[in-house]
Design a protein around this motif. Structure first.
Motif, short mmCIF file in Angstrom:
data_model
loop_
_atom_site.label_atom_id
_atom_site.label_comp_id
_atom_site.label_asym_id
_atom_site.label_seq_id
_atom_site.Cartn_x
_atom_site.Cartn_y
_atom_site.Cartn_z
N THR A 93 0.86 -1.18 0.00
CA THR A 93 0.00 0.00 0.00
C THR A 93 0.90 1.23 0.00
N ARG A 129 2.24 2.49 3.91
CA ARG A 129 1.72 2.01 5.19
C ARG A 129 1.27 0.57 5.03
N PRO A 130 1.26 -0.21 6.12
CA PRO A 130 0.61 -1.51 6.05
C PRO A 130 -0.89 -1.33 5.91
N ARG A 131 -1.56 -2.22 5.23
CA ARG A 131 -2.97 -2.03 4.89
C ARG A 131 -3.89 -2.05 6.11
N TRP A 132 -3.44 -2.57 7.24
CA TRP A 132 -4.28 -2.63 8.42
C TRP A 132 -4.17 -1.40 9.31
N LEU A 133 -3.37 -0.42 8.91
CA LEU A 133 -3.23 0.83 9.63
C LEU A 133 -3.67 2.00 8.76
N GLN A 134 -3.95 3.14 9.40
CA GLN A 134 -4.32 4.35 8.68
C GLN A 134 -3.24 5.42 8.72
#
Length: 121
Positions: A31, A100-105
């Motif tokens: 991402t 960013r990793p997809r599980w963070l905003q």
């Protein structure tokens, strides 16, 4: 660490063309957005063009229709092709990576050293 290495830039006459390249290396999440910003002395840094992973581009209003951006995801590189250059395009151009990793905003933001582009009339 994330490293952004820029190449290209230089001088051109109005109506001419230049090409900027940027290679990213290090730990990059899938991402991400890779692109270019520019800044004049005393001015604000503004978006030129950027492209998401894998290949969705966006352009600043002042360059849309004149510049194009393309990325090679196998090499983590992005190329900015600048055509129909104008003196107003004169600026320092900076490569930028947002990822960013997809599980963070929360996004991480990285910048290159900058390369000068000068367009004469």
């Amino acid at each position: 660490q994330v490293q952004l290495v820029e190449s290209g830039g230089g001088m051109a006459q109005a109506g001419g063309s230049l090409r900027l390249s940027c290679k990213a290396s290090g730990s990059i999440f899938s991402t991400n957005v890779l692109g270019w910003y520019r800044q004049t002395p005393g001015g604000e840094r503004e978006l030129v063009a950027a492209v998401t992973y894998p290949n969705i581009p966006q352009y600043g209003d002042s360059v849309r229709g004149r510049f194009s951006i393309l990325r090679d995801n196998t090499k983590n590189t992005v190329v900015l092709q600048m055509s129909r250059l104008m003196p107003a395009d004169t600026a320092v151009y900076y490569c930028n990576l947002k990822t960013r990793p997809r599980w963070l905003q929360t996004w991480n933001d990285y910048w290159g050293q900058g390369t000068q582009v000068t367009v004469s009339s």
